[in-house]
Every structure is written in C-alpha cells, then in structure tokens.
Design an enzyme around this catalytic site. Structure first.
Site, PDB file in Angstrom:
ATOM      1  CG  ASP A   1     -35.884 -29.056  51.032  1.00 21.85           C
ATOM      2  OD1 ASP A   1     -35.117 -29.184  50.076  1.00 21.85           O
ATOM      3  OD2 ASP A   1     -35.608 -29.462  52.182  1.00 21.85           O
TER       4      ASP A   1
ATOM      5  CG  ASN B   1     -27.074 -27.725  45.160  1.00 17.64           C
ATOM      6  OD1 ASN B   1     -26.686 -26.602  44.857  1.00 17.64           O
ATOM      7  ND2 ASN B   1     -27.752 -27.967  46.266  1.00 17.64           N
TER       8      ASN B   1
ATOM      9  CD  GLN C   1     -27.559 -34.105  42.115  1.00 21.51           C
ATOM     10  OE1 GLN C   1     -26.564 -33.972  41.397  1.00 21.51           O
ATOM     11  NE2 GLN C   1     -28.710 -34.564  41.667  1.00 21.51           N
TER      12      GLN C   1
ATOM     13  CG  HIS D   1     -33.563 -31.508  43.595  1.00 20.96           C
ATOM     14  ND1 HIS D   1     -32.773 -32.633  43.508  1.00 20.96           N
ATOM     15  CD2 HIS D   1     -32.984 -30.719  44.529  1.00 20.96           C
ATOM     16  CE1 HIS D   1     -31.770 -32.546  44.360  1.00 20.96           C
ATOM     17  NE2 HIS D   1     -31.862 -31.380  44.985  1.00 20.96           N
TER      18      HIS D   1
ATOM     19  CG  HIS E   1     -32.814 -26.333  46.169  1.00 17.80           C
ATOM     20  ND1 HIS E   1     -33.050 -26.819  47.433  1.00 17.80           N
ATOM     21  CD2 HIS E   1     -31.916 -27.171  45.600  1.00 17.80           C
ATOM     22  CE1 HIS E   1     -32.311 -27.912  47.624  1.00 17.80           C
ATOM     23  NE2 HIS E   1     -31.609 -28.154  46.521  1.00 17.80           N
TER      24      HIS E   1
HETATM   25  P1  5GP Z   1     -29.709 -31.233  47.309  1.00 17.15           P
HETATM   26  O1  5GP Z   1     -28.818 -31.203  48.520  1.00 17.15           O
HETATM   27  O2  5GP Z   1     -29.622 -32.578  46.605  1.00 17.15           O
HETATM   28  O3  5GP Z   1     -29.561 -30.086  46.375  1.00 17.15           O
HETATM   29  O4  5GP Z   1     -31.180 -31.087  47.882  1.00 17.15           O
HETATM   30  C1  5GP Z   1     -31.908 -32.148  48.376  1.00 17.15           C
HETATM   31  C2  5GP Z   1     -32.987 -31.569  49.258  1.00 17.15           C
HETATM   32  O5  5GP Z   1     -33.970 -32.553  49.436  1.00 17.15           O
HETATM   33  C3  5GP Z   1     -32.515 -31.139  50.642  1.00 17.15           C
HETATM   34  O6  5GP Z   1     -32.755 -29.745  50.816  1.00 17.15           O
HETATM   35  C4  5GP Z   1     -33.362 -31.996  51.596  1.00 17.15           C
HETATM   36  O7  5GP Z   1     -33.813 -31.269  52.708  1.00 17.15           O
HETATM   37  C5  5GP Z   1     -34.518 -32.433  50.719  1.00 17.15           C
HETATM   38  N1  5GP Z   1     -35.062 -33.736  51.025  1.00 17.15           N
HETATM   39  C6  5GP Z   1     -34.374 -34.896  51.171  1.00 17.15           C
HETATM   40  N2  5GP Z   1     -35.212 -35.927  51.389  1.00 17.15           N
HETATM   41  C7  5GP Z   1     -36.463 -35.403  51.368  1.00 17.15           C
HETATM   42  C8  5GP Z   1     -37.759 -35.982  51.519  1.00 17.15           C
HETATM   43  O8  5GP Z   1     -37.938 -37.180  51.720  1.00 17.15           O
HETATM   44  N3  5GP Z   1     -38.822 -35.141  51.416  1.00 17.15           N
HETATM   45  C9  5GP Z   1     -38.668 -33.803  51.191  1.00 17.15           C
HETATM   46  N4  5GP Z   1     -39.780 -33.068  51.108  1.00 17.15           N
HETATM   47  N5  5GP Z   1     -37.465 -33.225  51.044  1.00 17.15           N
HETATM   48  C10 5GP Z   1     -36.374 -34.018  51.130  1.00 17.15           C
END
Ligand code: 5GP
Ligand code: ZN
Length: 134
Positions: A30, A86, A93, A99, A101
């Site tokens: 991440d 999430n 999310q 995804h 974590h």
């Molecule tokens: P969410 O908030 O949807 O549960 O988690 C999305 C995660 O994706 C966040 O922790 C964010 O840092 C990560 N993320 C978003 N865009 C990118 C990307 O382009 N590359 C990587 N490696 N992580 C990303």
C-alpha cells in the site's frame, strides 16, 4: 465500473511493489504504509467488495493473506497483524475494487489505530440479537 486503478496494477499497466502474484490475485505494498509492510491483497478480476466477490476467489485470497502475513512476520519481525477490508465509503472504502489490508503491528504506537468503542452499557443486546435472528 469494471476497471479501476487496482485492475491496472493487477495487469501490470501501473507499477506496484508486488510481493506475491498468481493467476487469480496479487499482493502489493500500500502506498500509504500506515505501518511498514502494509500490504493489499486484490483479486485480478474486478469486484467491488467482499459481498460481491465469489467464494472461490475469496477463499483463495484468504490463503494468500495468510502466506503473505507469514512472510511479513519473518522478514519484518511483525509482532502481530490487523487484517481488514472496508466496504463502501461509510466504512472508509476509497478504492472500489475489493482488497484486504494486511497491517503488520510493531507496537501500540506504530501508526495504526483500531478503536472499538464499548457500548455495552447503552445498548440492548437481546434486541439486537432478535433483529438479526427473527
Ligand atoms: P481503502 O481506503 O479503500 O480501504 O484502501 C485503499 C488503499 O489503497 C489506501 O490505503 C491507499 O493508500 C491505497 N492506494 C490507493 N491508490 C493506490 C495506488 O495507486 N497504489 C498503491 N500501492 N496503493 C494505493
Ligand atoms: Zn478494478
């Protein structure tokens, strides 16, 4: 929407720090690194969330989560993990491609906080149980 930034990472169209990959899923670091080694496990196929993904993909992903967590424990000396997903914006999310974590833990002040409020004195546990079961 059936294509997104994580679809693009899954197809290697966008670079990612990939630490595990097979035909069905991928694990990559991440960008935010809430703790060192913070990893996302994604299916290569686009699903919005944990309720949308099919059982076979989900169970395979959980095996990969375990495998990657073992690797992070060994290589980074992680002392524990928070493993979470999430679903929908209300739950945080921000990328609408399912995804999981994997957040390695090193101490209680390592950058990640999971706060579970204790509401046991305010709520009616019996009533909640019946709303779910009746
Ligand atoms: P969410 O908030 O949807 O549960 O988690 C999305 C995660 O994706 C966040 O922790 C964010 O840092 C990560 N993320 C978003 N865009 C990118 C990307 O382009 N590359 C990587 N490696 N992580 C990303
Ligand atoms: Zn996608």
């Amino acid at each position: 929407m059936d294509s997104c930034i994580f679809c693009e990472i899954g197809k290697h169209h966008i670079p990612g720090k990939v630490i595990y990959e097979d035909e069905m899923c991928m694990a990559f670091l991440d960008l935010s690194q809430t703790t060192d080694g913070h990893t996302l496990v994604i299916p290569k196929k686009h699903f919005h969330d944990i309720l949308e993904v099919d059982e076979k993909t989900l169970s395979h992903m959980m095996n990969v989560v375990q495998k990657v967590a073992h690797q992070l424990q060994t290589k980074l000396d992680a002392q524990g993990f928070n493993i979470m997903t999430n679903m929908n914006e209300i739950a945080g999310q921000s990328v609408h491609h399912f995804h999981i974590h994997i957040i390695p833990r090193f101490s209680q002040q390592d950058g990640f906080n999971a706060i579970y409020t204790d509401r046991s004195k305010e709520i009616d546990l019996e009533a909640i149980y019946h709303r779910i079961m009746d």
